[in-house]
Design an enzyme around this catalytic site. Structure first.
Site, PDB file in Angstrom:
ATOM      1  N   ASP A  20      21.497   0.071 -16.332  1.00  0.00           N
ATOM      2  CA  ASP A  20      21.331  -1.528 -15.599  1.00  0.00           C
ATOM      3  C   ASP A  20      20.064  -1.767 -16.349  1.00  0.00           C
ATOM      4  O   ASP A  20      19.080  -1.429 -16.416  1.00  0.00           O
ATOM      5  CB  ASP A  20      20.556  -0.769 -14.458  1.00  0.00           C
ATOM      6  N   CYS A  56       0.640  -1.196  -0.020  1.00  0.00           N
ATOM      7  CA  CYS A  56       0.040  -0.178   0.027  1.00  0.00           C
ATOM      8  C   CYS A  56       0.274   1.539  -0.204  1.00  0.00           C
ATOM      9  O   CYS A  56       1.688   1.346   1.022  1.00  0.00           O
ATOM     10  CB  CYS A  56      -0.999  -0.271   1.508  1.00  0.00           C
ATOM     11  N   CYS A  98       0.194   3.093   3.791  1.00  0.00           N
ATOM     12  CA  CYS A  98       0.660   2.798   4.754  1.00  0.00           C
ATOM     13  C   CYS A  98       1.987   1.500   4.664  1.00  0.00           C
ATOM     14  O   CYS A  98       3.046   1.335   5.943  1.00  0.00           O
ATOM     15  CB  CYS A  98      -0.683   2.483   5.552  1.00  0.00           C
ATOM     16  N   CYS A 121      -6.471  -1.964   0.609  1.00  0.00           N
ATOM     17  CA  CYS A 121      -5.768  -2.454   1.535  1.00  0.00           C
ATOM     18  C   CYS A 121      -6.445  -2.543   2.938  1.00  0.00           C
ATOM     19  O   CYS A 121      -7.067  -1.443   3.587  1.00  0.00           O
ATOM     20  CB  CYS A 121      -4.401  -1.117   1.900  1.00  0.00           C
TER      21      CYS A 121
END
Length: 417
Positions: A343, A206, A209, A222
């Site tokens: 990369d 999430c 949070c 969530c």
């Protein structure tokens, strides 16, 4: 649908701004003459050096929409531009120069335009929005890209959330991407679009949070903080755009794939903000057959090649869905130059087993990196020195050519796309 917003006023450019525009155009012309590309970036840099506020000045007479995302922003910008031309002239950075210098160059050529349709690099969105005061901002998706120099996706989402908080612009946001939804939820005026999201590996936690996201079906939420997918106003349903009144409008694009139907859905929602009805917008989008070489079909060495751009895991996943069933031959090309990101570890996030059964040919600066990845995936392939060798070795059928950014540009130059 009528556009009720007042037309932005047009003020004549100051002598300093006019000088900056002229100098920028001259620098761009010199760059083109020297064979160094379109010159849009160097032209914009020169212009902004002479007048740092030039971008804002050039946008004062325009109704602007900004388009930002990791994937699909160039195509969506093109679709929106075609739709808005139903109502008046458009200026756009159609070639994809999407940082402030390139955007400045594009707007410098749009003195007679009514609308500015601007693709913006994710990292510069808040800065450009501050300068051009857009009427609308389209947010499509956020996923990992150019890992050596781009911020982690959650950090980009936070940058959007903070930079766009309180904006006067109408935000047209993809409700199916949790990172986009979290970024846009700080804005007071959001139109949520159910555009779908096939790549989900960058949003399992999430963004609000840090809890573990639940994804039942096409929904997400969530359980720890209650952050969840917002209800949508516009949606993609099969081959139709569903508008806020529940009316289904057919999508008849020449561009292939589900992702482009999603792009068309967002584009129709943006066009409606500017007073263009869905039917008119979608009809105009039919004229788009290729975008900066993407999806072009060319003949080279007596063979048909389709050119497809895929620059990160999400893009490769969507591109694989466009390829016909085996035995269609596939040419893969990967570079790791500055514009690609150096990369290449992202290769390990791509599910190349979707290419099982296809004759696969590998070229590009990092062909050996890609070869190792394909070997681990258990696929049969051939490493070639160049596109000529690959095309001559490929069996019958249109060759699907998938390349990341600079490899795609090199391929276009060589085969004439």
């Amino acid at each position: 649908m009528q556009d009720a917003s007042p037309q932005r006023g047009s003020e004549p450019l100051s002598p300093r701004a006019k000088l900056a525009v002229t100098a920028g155009k001259m620098a761009a012309a010199v760059s083109r003459t020297a064979g160094r590309g379109s010159g849009s970036v160097i032209g914009g840099k020169v212009a902004l050096k002479l007048d740092p506020d030039l971008l804002a000045r050039l946008a004062t007479h325009l109704d602007v929409v900004l388009v930002s995302a990791t994937n699909g922003k160039t195509t969506t910008t093109r679709l929106i531009a075609e739709a808005l031309r139903a109502n008046g002239p458009v200026v756009s950075n159609a070639l994809g120069a999407n940082m402030p210098a390139g955007i400045t160059s594009a707007l410098a050529g749009g003195s007679d335009a009514k609308y500015g349709v601007i693709e913006v690099d994710e990292k510069y969105l808040a800065t450009v929005a501050r300068d051009v005061r857009p009427k609308a901002i389209a947010l499509l998706n956020l996923s990992r890209d150019q890992l050596d120099r781009a911020a982690e996706t959650r950090m980009l989402a936070e940058k959007w959330r903070e930079g766009l908080s309180g904006t006067d612009a109408v935000i047209i946001a993809n409700a199916d991407d949790p990172l986009v939804a979290w970024a846009a939820s700080s804005c007071p005026n959001v139109l949520w679009v159910g555009a779908g999201q096939e790549w989900k590996d960058d949003a399992w936690s999430c963004p609000s949070c840090g809890g573990v996201m639940q994804r039942p079906g096409d929904d997400w939420g969530c359980p720890e903080c209650g952050f969840r997918r917002p209800p949508t106003t516009w949606a993609l349903s099969g081959d139709y755009v569903i508008d806020p009144h529940g009316t289904a409008w057919p999508i008849t694009l020449q561009l292939p794939g589900r992702a482009n139907k999603a792009n068309a859905t967002t584009s129709a929602a943006v066009a409606a903000v500017f007073g263009v009805a869905p039917k008119v917008a979608l009809d105009r989008m039919q004229s788009v057959t290729a975008v900066a070489g993407r999806y072009d079909v060319v003949t080279y060495l007596g063979r048909e090649l389709r050119l497809l751009l895929a620059k990160n895991p999400a893009g490769w996943l969507e591109t694989f869905s466009l390829i016909d069933q085996p035995p269609a031959p596939v040419l893969l090309s990967v570079n790791a130059l500055g514009a690609d990101g150096t990369d290449t570890s992202w290769l390990w996030d791509v599910d190349y087993t979707r290419l099982a059964g296809h004759p696969i040919f590998v070229i590009g600066q990092r062909k050996l990196d890609l070869a190792v990845r394909l070997e681990v995936a258990g696929l049969t392939f051939r490493v070639c020195e160049n596109v000529d060798e690959a095309v001559r070795a490929a069996p019958a059928g249109r060759i699907e050519c998938i390349a990341n950014y600079t490899a795609f540009q090199q391929l276009r130059r060589q085969v004439g796309g």
